[in-house]
Design a protein around this motif. Structure first.
Motif, PDB file in Angstrom:
ATOM      1  N   GLN A  34       0.732  -0.564   0.214  1.00  0.00           N
ATOM      2  CA  GLN A  34      -0.078  -0.401  -0.270  1.00  0.00           C
ATOM      3  C   GLN A  34       1.136   1.284  -0.656  1.00  0.00           C
ATOM      4  O   GLN A  34       0.487   2.165  -0.885  1.00  0.00           O
ATOM      5  CB  GLN A  34      -0.668   0.054   1.324  1.00  0.00           C
ATOM      6  CG  GLN A  34      -1.764   1.144   0.755  1.00  0.00           C
ATOM      7  CD  GLN A  34      -2.533   1.569   2.436  1.00  0.00           C
ATOM      8  OE1 GLN A  34      -1.979   0.711   3.457  1.00  0.00           O
ATOM      9  NE2 GLN A  34      -3.332   2.068   2.638  1.00  0.00           N
ATOM     10  N   TYR A  38       0.739   4.333  -3.049  1.00  0.00           N
ATOM     11  CA  TYR A  38       0.300   5.073  -2.845  1.00  0.00           C
ATOM     12  C   TYR A  38       1.831   6.132  -3.067  1.00  0.00           C
ATOM     13  O   TYR A  38       1.396   7.347  -3.961  1.00  0.00           O
ATOM     14  CB  TYR A  38       0.071   5.643  -1.420  1.00  0.00           C
ATOM     15  CG  TYR A  38      -0.522   6.645  -0.453  1.00  0.00           C
ATOM     16  CD1 TYR A  38      -1.503   7.086  -1.184  1.00  0.00           C
ATOM     17  CD2 TYR A  38       0.291   7.240  -0.442  1.00  0.00           C
ATOM     18  CE1 TYR A  38      -2.341   7.940  -1.025  1.00  0.00           C
ATOM     19  CE2 TYR A  38      -0.327   9.066  -0.289  1.00  0.00           C
ATOM     20  CZ  TYR A  38      -1.439   9.423  -0.126  1.00  0.00           C
ATOM     21  OH  TYR A  38      -2.323  10.158  -0.361  1.00  0.00           O
ATOM     22  N   ARG A 153      -4.357   1.034  -7.838  1.00  0.00           N
ATOM     23  CA  ARG A 153      -4.684   2.020  -6.535  1.00  0.00           C
ATOM     24  C   ARG A 153      -4.354   1.927  -5.357  1.00  0.00           C
ATOM     25  O   ARG A 153      -3.965   0.931  -4.749  1.00  0.00           O
ATOM     26  CB  ARG A 153      -6.505   2.185  -7.142  1.00  0.00           C
ATOM     27  CG  ARG A 153      -6.803   2.456  -8.001  1.00  0.00           C
ATOM     28  CD  ARG A 153      -8.356   1.811  -7.446  1.00  0.00           C
ATOM     29  NE  ARG A 153      -9.319   2.973  -9.432  1.00  0.00           N
ATOM     30  CZ  ARG A 153      -9.791   4.099  -9.383  1.00  0.00           C
ATOM     31  NH1 ARG A 153     -10.371   4.654  -8.165  1.00  0.00           N
ATOM     32  NH2 ARG A 153     -10.403   4.372 -10.083  1.00  0.00           N
ATOM     33  N   ALA A 154      -4.333   2.924  -3.988  1.00  0.00           N
ATOM     34  CA  ALA A 154      -4.126   2.600  -3.175  1.00  0.00           C
ATOM     35  C   ALA A 154      -4.731   3.738  -2.348  1.00  0.00           C
ATOM     36  O   ALA A 154      -4.689   4.933  -2.674  1.00  0.00           O
ATOM     37  CB  ALA A 154      -2.204   3.012  -2.797  1.00  0.00           C
ATOM     38  N   THR A 155      -5.269   3.184  -0.949  1.00  0.00           N
ATOM     39  CA  THR A 155      -5.820   4.084   0.285  1.00  0.00           C
ATOM     40  C   THR A 155      -4.696   5.115   0.786  1.00  0.00           C
ATOM     41  O   THR A 155      -3.415   4.834   0.742  1.00  0.00           O
ATOM     42  CB  THR A 155      -6.367   3.721   1.004  1.00  0.00           C
ATOM     43  OG1 THR A 155      -7.794   2.517   0.527  1.00  0.00           O
ATOM     44  CG2 THR A 155      -7.325   4.328   1.837  1.00  0.00           C
ATOM     45  N   ARG A 156      -4.942   5.897   0.971  1.00  0.00           N
ATOM     46  CA  ARG A 156      -3.408   6.244   1.899  1.00  0.00           C
ATOM     47  C   ARG A 156      -3.423   5.833   2.965  1.00  0.00           C
ATOM     48  O   ARG A 156      -4.096   5.348   4.151  1.00  0.00           O
ATOM     49  CB  ARG A 156      -4.018   7.928   2.768  1.00  0.00           C
ATOM     50  CG  ARG A 156      -2.915   9.069   3.150  1.00  0.00           C
ATOM     51  CD  ARG A 156      -3.473  10.588   3.749  1.00  0.00           C
ATOM     52  NE  ARG A 156      -4.515  10.205   5.079  1.00  0.00           N
ATOM     53  CZ  ARG A 156      -5.692  10.653   4.143  1.00  0.00           C
ATOM     54  NH1 ARG A 156      -6.096  11.738   3.233  1.00  0.00           N
ATOM     55  NH2 ARG A 156      -6.716  10.376   5.108  1.00  0.00           N
ATOM     56  N   SER A 158      -1.716   4.960   6.979  1.00  0.00           N
ATOM     57  CA  SER A 158      -1.599   5.580   7.958  1.00  0.00           C
ATOM     58  C   SER A 158      -0.593   6.094   8.784  1.00  0.00           C
ATOM     59  O   SER A 158      -0.520   6.838   9.430  1.00  0.00           O
ATOM     60  CB  SER A 158      -3.137   4.543   8.745  1.00  0.00           C
ATOM     61  OG  SER A 158      -2.200   3.690   9.055  1.00  0.00           O
ATOM     62  N   PRO A 163      -3.771  13.741   8.084  1.00  0.00           N
ATOM     63  CA  PRO A 163      -5.015  13.418   6.495  1.00  0.00           C
ATOM     64  C   PRO A 163      -5.315  14.663   6.504  1.00  0.00           C
ATOM     65  O   PRO A 163      -6.458  14.988   5.326  1.00  0.00           O
ATOM     66  CB  PRO A 163      -5.958  12.442   7.368  1.00  0.00           C
ATOM     67  CG  PRO A 163      -4.919  11.831   8.592  1.00  0.00           C
ATOM     68  CD  PRO A 163      -3.465  12.458   8.501  1.00  0.00           C
ATOM     69  N   GLU A 170      -7.028  10.972   0.075  1.00  0.00           N
ATOM     70  CA  GLU A 170      -7.263   9.705   0.839  1.00  0.00           C
ATOM     71  C   GLU A 170      -6.904   8.651  -0.612  1.00  0.00           C
ATOM     72  O   GLU A 170      -6.801   7.300   0.024  1.00  0.00           O
ATOM     73  CB  GLU A 170      -8.335   9.531   1.354  1.00  0.00           C
ATOM     74  CG  GLU A 170      -9.244   8.899   1.406  1.00  0.00           C
ATOM     75  CD  GLU A 170     -10.898   8.919   2.314  1.00  0.00           C
ATOM     76  OE1 GLU A 170     -11.593   7.501   3.129  1.00  0.00           O
ATOM     77  OE2 GLU A 170     -11.672  10.376   1.725  1.00  0.00           O
ATOM     78  N   GLN A 171      -7.110   8.758  -1.356  1.00  0.00           N
ATOM     79  CA  GLN A 171      -7.171   7.997  -2.767  1.00  0.00           C
ATOM     80  C   GLN A 171      -6.806   8.148  -3.338  1.00  0.00           C
ATOM     81  O   GLN A 171      -6.199   9.541  -4.047  1.00  0.00           O
ATOM     82  CB  GLN A 171      -8.152   7.544  -3.446  1.00  0.00           C
ATOM     83  CG  GLN A 171      -9.751   6.675  -2.361  1.00  0.00           C
ATOM     84  CD  GLN A 171      -8.944   5.830  -1.819  1.00  0.00           C
ATOM     85  OE1 GLN A 171      -8.691   4.860  -2.771  1.00  0.00           O
ATOM     86  NE2 GLN A 171     -10.093   5.112  -1.205  1.00  0.00           N
ATOM     87  N   THR A 173      -4.579   7.091  -7.453  1.00  0.00           N
ATOM     88  CA  THR A 173      -5.183   5.904  -8.307  1.00  0.00           C
ATOM     89  C   THR A 173      -3.347   6.485  -9.226  1.00  0.00           C
ATOM     90  O   THR A 173      -2.919   7.326  -9.778  1.00  0.00           O
ATOM     91  CB  THR A 173      -6.162   5.922  -9.561  1.00  0.00           C
ATOM     92  OG1 THR A 173      -6.997   6.226  -8.586  1.00  0.00           O
ATOM     93  CG2 THR A 173      -5.502   5.466 -10.768  1.00  0.00           C
TER      94      THR A 173
END
Length: 307
Positions: A34, A38, A153-156, A158, A163, A170-171, A173
């Motif tokens: 991830q 990202y 694709r990856a979510t931010r 933690s 944030p 947050e996302q 691509t």
């Protein structure tokens, strides 16, 4: 002192960077995958870098990218920095993440070179005896069929990324672009050529594993190795670090490229000698990056051709 490098807008490169002392810091678990996807997506968008291939091995990263605007050093600095900082958090790692050797940057000057190096990148887990086929690798990677029509694709994560900071969406691509010399109507033929070259690499790896009486490690075991261990396979120290590739059987292209590199370096050194002597009107060859960006040196408009 390292050799001066020609940073040309529109050039395509194979990029390789290794973890410190070949530690397995990028072991292919979900968190590190991830982070890498990202970080690459955010960095590529920030610097308008086109990504064609990716394979994150446990001890090093491979990329094939095109740099439309001639900003590759900025992209690499940003990408490698946020990967390192995120890795330090995820692995509770003190000290450097990256090896002290410079990033390997190989300019790909022909279609054959692009095909061969993308296949080489994707075949890395197979050549290392980790999985039988490239698509089985559980880490961050690109599959042949995704080039020019897929995306990652990856979510931010933690870890590390604030944030509240708008630079970290947050996302993220990452479109997987075709290399610039490949037209859309010839994309299937290009992917077919990469797939054939990848199959050749896989067949060689299978034969070598069988010859040595070994077995492939497998995805589950590869995902469970300790990130604090180090790769133990033999690797020659101070091996050659090429600056360009033209592909097999491209002797004429190699000679042209080698002449262009020698011409660029000679022109750069001559200009640098004048600059050091206090001549601020010294003109550096096209493709000069560091002296132009950080010292405001003049650069010629003429582009040294390497094709």
């Amino acid at each position: 002192m390292s050799q001066p490098r020609d940073i040309a807008p529109g050039a395509t490169y194979l990029i390789t960077r290794r973890a410190l002392r070949r530690h397995l810091l990028f072991r292919p678990d979900a968190a590190i995958t991830q982070l890498i996807v990202y970080a690459l997506a955010v960095s590529a968008r920030r610097y308008n870098i086109e990504v064609h291939a990716l394979c994150a091995m446990s001890s090093h990263l491979h990329l094939v990218v095109t740099d439309p605007n001639g900003v590759l050093p900025r992209f690499l600095q940003f990408f490698h920095r946020i990967v390192a900082l995120g890795t330090k958090v995820l692995r509770t790692w003190e000290g450097p993440v990256w090896d002290h050797d410079a990033t390997s940057v190989v300019r790909l000057l022909t279609r054959a070179a692009v095909v061969e190096k993308i296949a080489y990148v994707l075949a890395n887990p197979v050549a290392a005896g980790l999985v039988r086929h490239a698509h089985e690798w559980p880490g961050a990677k690109v599959d042949v069929g995704e080039i020019g029509r897929g995306e990652l694709r990856a979510t931010r994560p933690s870890a590390y990324f604030d944030p509240e900071n708008p630079r970290w969406p947050e996302q993220a691509t990452l479109p997987l672009a075709l290399p610039p010399a490949i037209e859309q109507d010839s994309a299937d033929g290009f992917r077919g050529a990469v797939a054939a070259e990848l199959a050749r690499h896989e067949a060689q790896a299978h034969a070598e594993v069988a010859r040595q009486g070994l077995r492939f490690l497998g995805t589950e075991e590869a995902s469970k190795v300790s990130p604090y261990e180090r790769a133990t396979s033999f690797e020659a120290l101070r091996d050659r670090n090429p600056t360009f590739a033209v592909g097999r059987g491209q002797g004429g292209a190699w000679r042209i490229a080698a002449t262009a590199v020698r011409t660029f370096r000679a022109s750069y050194r001559a200009a640098l000698e004048r600059w050091r002597a206090g001549v601020r009107s010294a003109v550096f060859p096209a493709g000069t990056w560091w002296m132009r960006i950080f010292h405001g040196a003049s650069v010629t408009d003429a582009v040294l051709t390497t094709m």
